[in-house]
Design a protein around this motif. Structure first.
Motif, PDB file in Angstrom:
ATOM      1  N   HIS A  52      38.818  51.732  27.528  1.00 54.21           N
ATOM      2  CA  HIS A  52      39.751  52.680  26.920  1.00 54.21           C
ATOM      3  C   HIS A  52      39.734  53.955  27.757  1.00 54.21           C
ATOM      4  N   SER A  53      40.840  54.665  27.779  1.00 58.55           N
ATOM      5  CA  SER A  53      40.926  55.879  28.598  1.00 58.55           C
ATOM      6  C   SER A  53      39.954  56.964  28.141  1.00 58.55           C
ATOM      7  N   TYR A  67      36.872  57.904  30.398  1.00 61.39           N
ATOM      8  CA  TYR A  67      36.893  58.649  31.657  1.00 61.39           C
ATOM      9  C   TYR A  67      35.881  59.781  31.596  1.00 61.39           C
ATOM     10  N   VAL A  69      40.587  49.026  35.766  1.00 62.25           N
ATOM     11  CA  VAL A  69      41.533  50.125  35.580  1.00 62.25           C
ATOM     12  C   VAL A  69      42.096  50.585  36.918  1.00 62.25           C
ATOM     13  N   GLU A 116      46.004  50.587  37.767  1.00 66.44           N
ATOM     14  CA  GLU A 116      46.715  51.806  38.152  1.00 66.44           C
ATOM     15  C   GLU A 116      47.449  51.606  39.473  1.00 66.44           C
ATOM     16  N   SER A 147      46.298  52.975  26.384  1.00 70.18           N
ATOM     17  CA  SER A 147      45.726  54.321  26.270  1.00 70.18           C
ATOM     18  C   SER A 147      45.744  55.089  27.588  1.00 70.18           C
ATOM     19  N   HIS A 148      45.998  54.426  28.688  1.00 74.95           N
ATOM     20  CA  HIS A 148      45.895  55.070  29.997  1.00 74.95           C
ATOM     21  C   HIS A 148      47.150  55.877  30.328  1.00 74.95           C
TER      22      HIS A 148
END
Length: 183
Positions: free
Chosen positions: A6-7, A10, A19, A23, A134-135
């Motif tokens: 999940h973001s 980070y 991720v 991206e 969520s990103h």
């Protein structure tokens, strides 16, 4: 595996290649669909059952095993959600979309056809969809409709593919007749 951080993680940990790869692929602009996949007879549920949640969350176990560390960091959200689902399997599970206000419901195995292991795998696919959405780097393309997220699940025993339908709030078997409407 299909465990996507999940973001909110980070800065708290080093994120894996999942991720970063997502991206990079999505930033190229031509990708229209991201598909999170799962399958029947997934052994993760069996591993979690054998180990027990307290042992999985044990710091020494996580430091001594890359697999347990990865599973603990990225699988606990599915385990927690599945435990709540087990309390009342007839109720939908609510997931968050690209914003806290965008919620969607899912019924997992309303016909009681699948094993616990298979139901866990389906819940995991849906949890990972929430994590993917969520990103921040995906949100503009998701909001505009230029990128779509899908949850796919394979019944490996019967070799039958299923796609999650937000409209029907469940996994639906993919056929030649319904594939266009599901996408």
């Amino acid at each position: 595996g299909n465990l996507i951080p999940h973001s909110k993680l980070y800065g708290k940990e080093v994120l894996g290649s999942e991720v970063a790869s997502m991206e990079w692929a999505c930033s190229q602009g031509s990708l229209e669909h991201v598909i999170v996949c799962g399958h029947s007879n997934c052994q993760v549920k069996s591993i979690l059952d054998v180990l027990g949640k307290s042992q999985i969350q044990s710091a020494p176990n996580c430091r001594s095993s890359p697999f347990l560390s990865w599973l603990t960091q990225h699988g606990n959200s599915t385990l927690t959600r599945f435990e709540r689902y087990e309390m009342d399997r007839l109720q939908p599970i609510t997931f968050q979309g690209i914003s806290p206000k965008e919620l969607w419901d899912a019924y997992v195995d309303p016909q009681c056809h699948w094993t616990d292991q298979d139901q866990f795998s389906q819940v995991n696919v849906l949890q990972q969809l929430q994590n993917v959405s969520s990103h921040g780097f995906l949100k503009p393309r998701l909001k505009s409709g230029a990128l779509q997220l899908h949850g796919m699940w394979l019944d490996s025993r019967q070799q039958l593919p299923y796609l999650f339908s937000k409209e029907q709030q469940r996994f639906v078997q993919i056929t030649d007749n319904n594939i266009d409407s599901l996408l």
